[in-house]
Enzyme design. Structure first.
Site, PDB file in Angstrom:
ATOM      1  N   HIS A  78       0.819  -1.217   0.000  1.00 46.29           N
ATOM      2  CA  HIS A  78       0.000   0.000   0.000  1.00 46.29           C
ATOM      3  C   HIS A  78       0.852   1.265   0.000  1.00 46.29           C
ATOM      4  CE1 HIS A  78       0.322   0.963   4.407  1.00 46.29           C
ATOM      5  NE2 HIS A  78       0.414  -0.348   4.537  1.00 46.29           N
ATOM      6  N   ASP A 196       6.152   2.013   6.895  1.00 46.98           N
ATOM      7  CA  ASP A 196       4.932   1.236   6.667  1.00 46.98           C
ATOM      8  C   ASP A 196       4.056   2.053   5.711  1.00 46.98           C
ATOM      9  OD1 ASP A 196       2.504  -0.096   6.807  1.00 46.98           O
ATOM     10  OD2 ASP A 196       2.123   0.427   8.896  1.00 46.98           O
ATOM     11  N   GLU A 230      -5.158   1.191   2.596  1.00 53.74           N
ATOM     12  CA  GLU A 230      -4.963   0.106   3.549  1.00 53.74           C
ATOM     13  C   GLU A 230      -5.019   0.599   4.984  1.00 53.74           C
ATOM     14  OE1 GLU A 230      -2.879  -2.742   6.170  1.00 53.74           O
ATOM     15  OE2 GLU A 230      -2.355  -0.645   5.747  1.00 53.74           O
ATOM     16  N   GLU A 231      -4.481   1.787   5.252  1.00 53.05           N
ATOM     17  CA  GLU A 231      -4.416   2.290   6.625  1.00 53.05           C
ATOM     18  C   GLU A 231      -5.791   2.593   7.209  1.00 53.05           C
ATOM     19  OE1 GLU A 231      -2.039   2.049   8.445  1.00 53.05           O
ATOM     20  OE2 GLU A 231      -0.148   2.252   7.375  1.00 53.05           O
ATOM     21  N   ASP A 251       4.075  -6.127   3.771  1.00 49.62           N
ATOM     22  CA  ASP A 251       3.864  -5.101   4.789  1.00 49.62           C
ATOM     23  C   ASP A 251       4.908  -5.276   5.883  1.00 49.62           C
ATOM     24  OD1 ASP A 251       2.553  -2.994   6.256  1.00 49.62           O
ATOM     25  OD2 ASP A 251       0.669  -3.596   5.321  1.00 49.62           O
ATOM     26  N   HIS A 331       3.984   2.528  13.323  1.00 51.63           N
ATOM     27  CA  HIS A 331       3.064   3.657  13.420  1.00 51.63           C
ATOM     28  C   HIS A 331       3.586   4.759  14.339  1.00 51.63           C
ATOM     29  CE1 HIS A 331      -0.852   1.731  11.696  1.00 51.63           C
ATOM     30  NE2 HIS A 331       0.221   1.480  10.963  1.00 51.63           N
TER      31      HIS A 331
END
Length: 363
Positions: A78, A196, A230-231, A251, A331
Site C-alpha cells: 500500500h 509502513d 490500507e491504513e 507489509d 506507526h
C-alpha cells in the site's frame, strides 16, 4: 529461464532499493490524498517497461506477463500512510486534528507537518501537546493526558484567532501530512515515519526491476498492485481481478517482546487478527527462503491486518499470505534495516519467478 539459473542470478540492486525508498518517503500520501505518489509509481513502472492500469479509485494494477494464465498470482503493497485531518478551527489560532489511520496521539507530539489547503496552498506547522512549555505549566506538562484531544496544530503563519485561519484559507477537512524525516545510518538502519508501507513498495519495485532487467519470462502472470487505502481498512478489497488464484501481501513485521519478527531478514506471518494465512502458500514461501538461504522467521500478529484481509472480506476466492520486513516502533518513528528490505525483495523475486506448486487442498 530455469529455476536454477534464476537462483544464481544477481538479485537486487541495493542502491536502487534505497533510492526508491527515500524518494517515496519524500512524497506525502496520507490515506485519501495519494494522487501524487500514485503518479510517481506509475512513472517508475513506465521507466521499467511495465504495463499498468488505474482503478476507478486510483489504485495501481500492473501486469508482468507469464506462461500459465490459469494460475495468475498477485503481489500487493500500500502507498497510503498515516496522517491527520483538520476537525476544528480554534479560537487561539490553532487547529484540532483527527487522525487518519490508527496511530496514537503521543506519537504525533512534536511532529513537523504540512497542511494542504484545498486552494492548493501548503502551510508548515507542528503538532504539539496542549501544554507544551515547561516554563508555563511546570510539572503539568508531564501529567497531562496523551491522545488526540490533547494535541493541536500550530501553523507557521500569523494566526491568533479563527478569522486569521479563515483568511489563510484553512478549512475543516484539510489534510495534514506528517514529515517522514528519514535518516540513513552507516550501519544500514533507516529511521523514518511511513516506512509502513513505503519500504514494502520499494522492495516490490526492486524485485520488478530485476525481472525486467533480465528479460525473464515468468512461469505465470503476476499482478503487481499498489493500494491507496490500507491504513483505513479498505486495502485490496477492490483491486483484484477474478482470475487471481493467490495473493501475497507485503507489509511490516512488528519488532517487540513476545514477537518473533526477524529484524535483518524476512518474516512470514502465519496468522494475524483476521485469522490464519493459507497453509500451502505460506509454506511455499518458507521453502523458498530455505532454498535460497534467505534469513527468515515466522510470526503471529495479534493486533494487525493487511491488504490480504480486505481482499478476503470482499469475497475473493484466493489463497493469501503475508511477507514482512522487520519494523521497530510501527506507526511511530519507525526503523528498519536494509538487510531486511533486501531479503524481502529477493524473496519476492524468487516467488514471482518460481514454478507454482500444484495446489494441495488436503492437509
Amino acid at each position: 529461464m530455469s529455476d536454477q539459473h534464476a537462483s544464481n542470478a544477481p538479485i537486487i540492486n541495493t542502491d536502487y532499493l534505497l533510492e526508491t525508498l527515500l524518494t517515496l518517503l519524500t512524497i506525502p500520501s496520507p490515506s485519501g490524498m495519494t494522487d501524487k505518489v500514485v503518479r510517481w509509481v506509475c512513472h517508475e513502472l513506465t521507466q521499467l517497461g511495465v504495463e499498468y492500469e488505474l482503478t476507478h479509485r486510483g489504485a495501481i494494477r500492473a501486469t508482468l506477463p507469464g506462461k500459465d494464465e490459469k494460475r495468475v498470482r498477485g503481489v500487493v503493497a500500500h502507498l497510503d500512510t498515516l496522517g491527520a485531518m483538520v476537525r476544528e478551527l480554534k479560537g487561539n489560532g490553532r487547529l484540532s486534528v483527527s487522525p487518519i489511520g490508527h496511530w496514537n496521539g503521543r506519537f504525533a507530539e512534536g511532529a513537523r507537518v504540512t497542511l494542504m489547503a484545498e486552494s492548493g496552498r501548503h502551510m508548515r506547522g507542528t503538532l504539539l501537546p496542549l501544554k507544551a512549555s515547561g516554563h508555563v505549566y511546570n510539572e503539568a506538562i508531564d501529567s497531562q493526558p496523551a491522545g488526540w484531544d490533547y494535541v493541536e496544530l500550530r501553523l507557521d503563519e500569523r494566526a491568533q484567532c479563527v478569522a486569521d485561519l479563515m483568511k489563510l484559507g484553512v478549512h475543516v477537512g484539510d489534510y495534514v501530512a506528517v514529515d517522514s524525516a528519514p535518516e540513513v545510518s552507516a550501519s544500514g538502519f533507516v529511521n523514518a515515519r511511513h516506512l509502513d508501507d513505503k519500504a514494502g513498495v520499494a522492495a516490490m519495485l526492486a524485485a520488478v526491476r530485476t525481472i525486467m532487467a533480465q528479460d525473464i519470462t515468468l512461469p505465470a502472470p503476476v499482478y503487481v498492485m499498489f493500494t491507496i487505502s490500507e491504513e483505513v481498512g479498505v486495502g485490496a478489497s477492490h483491486i483484484l481481478h477474478g482470475d487471481i488464484s493467490e495473493l501475497v501481501s507485503v507489509d511490516n513485521g512488528t519488532l517487540a517482546p513476545g514477537q518473533n519478527t526477524c529484524e535483518f531478514g524476512v518474516t512470514i506471518a502465519m496468522k494475524d487478527s483476521s485469522g490464519p494465512f493459507d497453509y500451502h502458500l505460506t509454506h511455499h514461501l518458507l521453502d523458498l527462503c530455505k532454498e535460497h538461504a534467505i534469513m527468515h522467521s515466522r510470526d503471529v500478529f495479534r493486533y494487525y491486518r493487511s491488504d490480504a484481509a480486505a481482499a478476503l472480506e470482499a469475497g475473493n476466492d484466493i489463497r493469501t499470505a503475508l511477507v514482512c520486513f522487520g519494523l521497530d516502533a510501527s506507526h511511530g518513528y519507525e526503523r528498519i534495516h536494509m538487510d531486511s528490505l533486501h531479503a524481502l525483495a529477493a524473496l519476492l523475486f524468487y516467488y514471482m519467478n518460481h514454478q507454482l506448486p500444484v495446489p494441495d487442498r488436503g492437509m
